[in-house]
Design an enzyme around this catalytic site. Structure first.
Site, short mmCIF file in Angstrom:
data_model
loop_
_atom_site.label_atom_id
_atom_site.label_comp_id
_atom_site.label_asym_id
_atom_site.label_seq_id
_atom_site.Cartn_x
_atom_site.Cartn_y
_atom_site.Cartn_z
N TRP A 25 0.82 -1.21 0.00
CA TRP A 25 0.00 0.00 0.00
C TRP A 25 0.86 1.27 0.00
CZ3 TRP A 25 -0.06 -3.81 3.73
CH2 TRP A 25 0.61 -3.52 4.92
N GLU B 153 -4.87 0.74 6.61
CA GLU B 153 -5.00 1.33 7.94
C GLU B 153 -6.08 0.64 8.76
OE1 GLU B 153 -3.08 3.23 9.46
OE2 GLU B 153 -1.80 3.84 7.80
N GLY C 32 -10.42 -10.61 13.47
CA GLY C 32 -11.00 -10.06 14.68
C GLY C 32 -11.58 -8.67 14.49
N TYR C 33 -12.26 -8.18 15.50
CA TYR C 33 -12.88 -6.85 15.47
C TYR C 33 -13.66 -6.66 14.17
CZ TYR C 33 -10.19 -5.49 19.55
OH TYR C 33 -9.66 -5.42 20.79
N TYR D 146 -7.59 8.89 14.34
CA TYR D 146 -6.36 8.33 13.78
C TYR D 146 -6.50 7.99 12.30
CZ TYR D 146 -2.90 5.16 12.19
OH TYR D 146 -1.95 4.59 11.40
N ASP E 180 -1.01 7.34 16.98
CA ASP E 180 -1.46 5.98 17.28
C ASP E 180 -0.63 5.51 18.47
OD1 ASP E 180 1.04 5.44 16.30
OD2 ASP E 180 0.41 3.82 14.98
N GLU F 137 4.54 8.59 8.92
CA GLU F 137 4.93 7.21 8.64
C GLU F 137 6.25 6.88 9.35
OE1 GLU F 137 5.49 5.84 4.36
OE2 GLU F 137 3.41 5.39 4.83
#
Length: 340
Positions: free
Chosen positions: A17, A31, A75-76, A112, A130, A172
């Site tokens: 990416w 992200e 997950g999530y 974020y 973050d 970054e």
DNA sequence: AAGCCGGGGTA
DNA sequence: TACCCAGGCTT
């Protein structure tokens, strides 16, 4: 000078990416997948995702089930639901918004992610914090206080550190530094390009910033679940509804069994699916530790048939890849001798 | 402000 | 094995 030092961290890894020119859709996807997830874990899923959904438009046009399938095991799962909803909203308005403020209005975009996409993909001059950035700044500037206080302070300070016109690169670089050198534990201070500027390096107490969180107590949840297979070998799965753990993904029919007799609870779970008193063989227990609870699943297996519903389907083991599954379900199926 | 959501890496 | 990690949403 801080910028130049931090910039040494950049381009140490080549990730898909980050290819130029950056594709905002792919930056966004990366992200989202990276939230609470390490690169090594998400990279294969990212590649599969962009192959299936190479563009924002293709994602928006997809059924949610397929999106969840590509998130299986990550997950999530709210991330996948929000991603899908935001893609549809973005397409409806003519594309992904280009500013952090506009991105924030889409589901799944918090402070974020909005700042990350805006700065990394659209070149907006906006700071972001973050976990990595908060930790780096806490050590660099000796920011005192709890993790939450440090986080808030970092959001205050970060904009003032931003080099003109290079917010994306800087953001970054800071995150990269936190992930590879300024690690949560045992940071590699000798290798740190910020060394001379760091206010904790000489004290050797970088580890203490931010202070470790106190461990939250983890209540135990007990489920009884049953894997019911049909004559053709397919297994009965039920979709976890909204509000339940693993919402949107498929799992074994289960019933809360806290304090009860597991076999009876499993039978109860099956009765709710229209299966009456099948013979159930015990398959032991599967455990899964979640952030705030420990899940123990008493497992049973048997054969039978049931009428399929919207949230109830028999799925052949070979077809398990086409729906969203949790890692818990994979463990349960393995314990029952069913291999996807 | 605090609690809720999975899962995997590391000591 | 036990501990550690963390963004966004909901309450």
């Amino acid at each position: 000078m801080l910028l130049n030092s931090a910039m040494e961290m950049r381009t140490s890894v080549s990730l898909p990416w980050r290819e130029e020119p950056r594709d905002p859709y792919r930056v966004w996807l990366s992200e989202v997948m990276l939230q609470q997830t390490r690169v090594a874990a998400m990279l294969p899923r990212y590649l599969a995702f962009v192959e299936r959904f190479p563009t924002l438009e293709s994602l928006a046009a997809a059924p949610l089930d397929e999106v969840l399938a590509l998130f299986s095991g990550l997950g999530y799962y709210a991330r996948a639901r929000h991603l899908h909803a935001a893609a549809q909203a973005a397409v409806a308005r003519g594309g992904l918004p280009r500013s952090s403020a506009e991105l924030s209005k889409l589901p799944g975009f918090g402070p974020y992610t909005a700042a990350a996409v805006a700065s990394l993909a659209f070149g907006e001059q906006v700071a972001l914090v973050d976990g990595n950035v908060a930790r780096v700044l806490a050590r660099l500037l000796r920011i005192p206080g709890t993790a939450a206080e440090v986080r808030a302070q970092a959001w205050e300070v970060a904009p003032s550190l931003l080099p003109a016109g290079r917010a994306g690169e800087f953001n970054e670089a800071l995150m990269e530094l936190g992930a590879t050198v300024c690690k949560p534990r045992a940071p590699s201070c000798e290798e740190c390009p910020l060394g001379p500027h760091c206010q904790t390096r000489d004290g050797g107490d970088a580890d203490a910033f931010p202070p470790p969180k106190t461990a939250p107590e983890r209540p135990v949840i007990v489920w009884a679940a049953a894997a019911v297979t049909r004559e053709d070998g397919s297994v009965l799965l039920r979709r976890h509804p909204q509000g339940e753990l693993f919402a949107g993904t498929w799992g074994l029919p289960f019933c809360d069994a806290g304090g009860g007799i597991p076999r009876r609870s499993a039978r109860q779970a099956l009765e709710a699916c229209g299966i009456r008193a099948p013979a159930l063989r015990s398959r032991g227990e599967v455990r899964q530790t979640l952030t705030h609870r420990e899940l123990r699943v008493a497992l049973f297996s048997g054969t039978g048939h049931a009428r399929e519903r919207d949230d109830l389907r028999f799925i052949a083991p070979g077809k398990l890849g086409s729906v969203g599954l949790s890692s818990l379900l994979r463990k349960c199926l393995r314990a029952c001798g069913i291999e996807g």
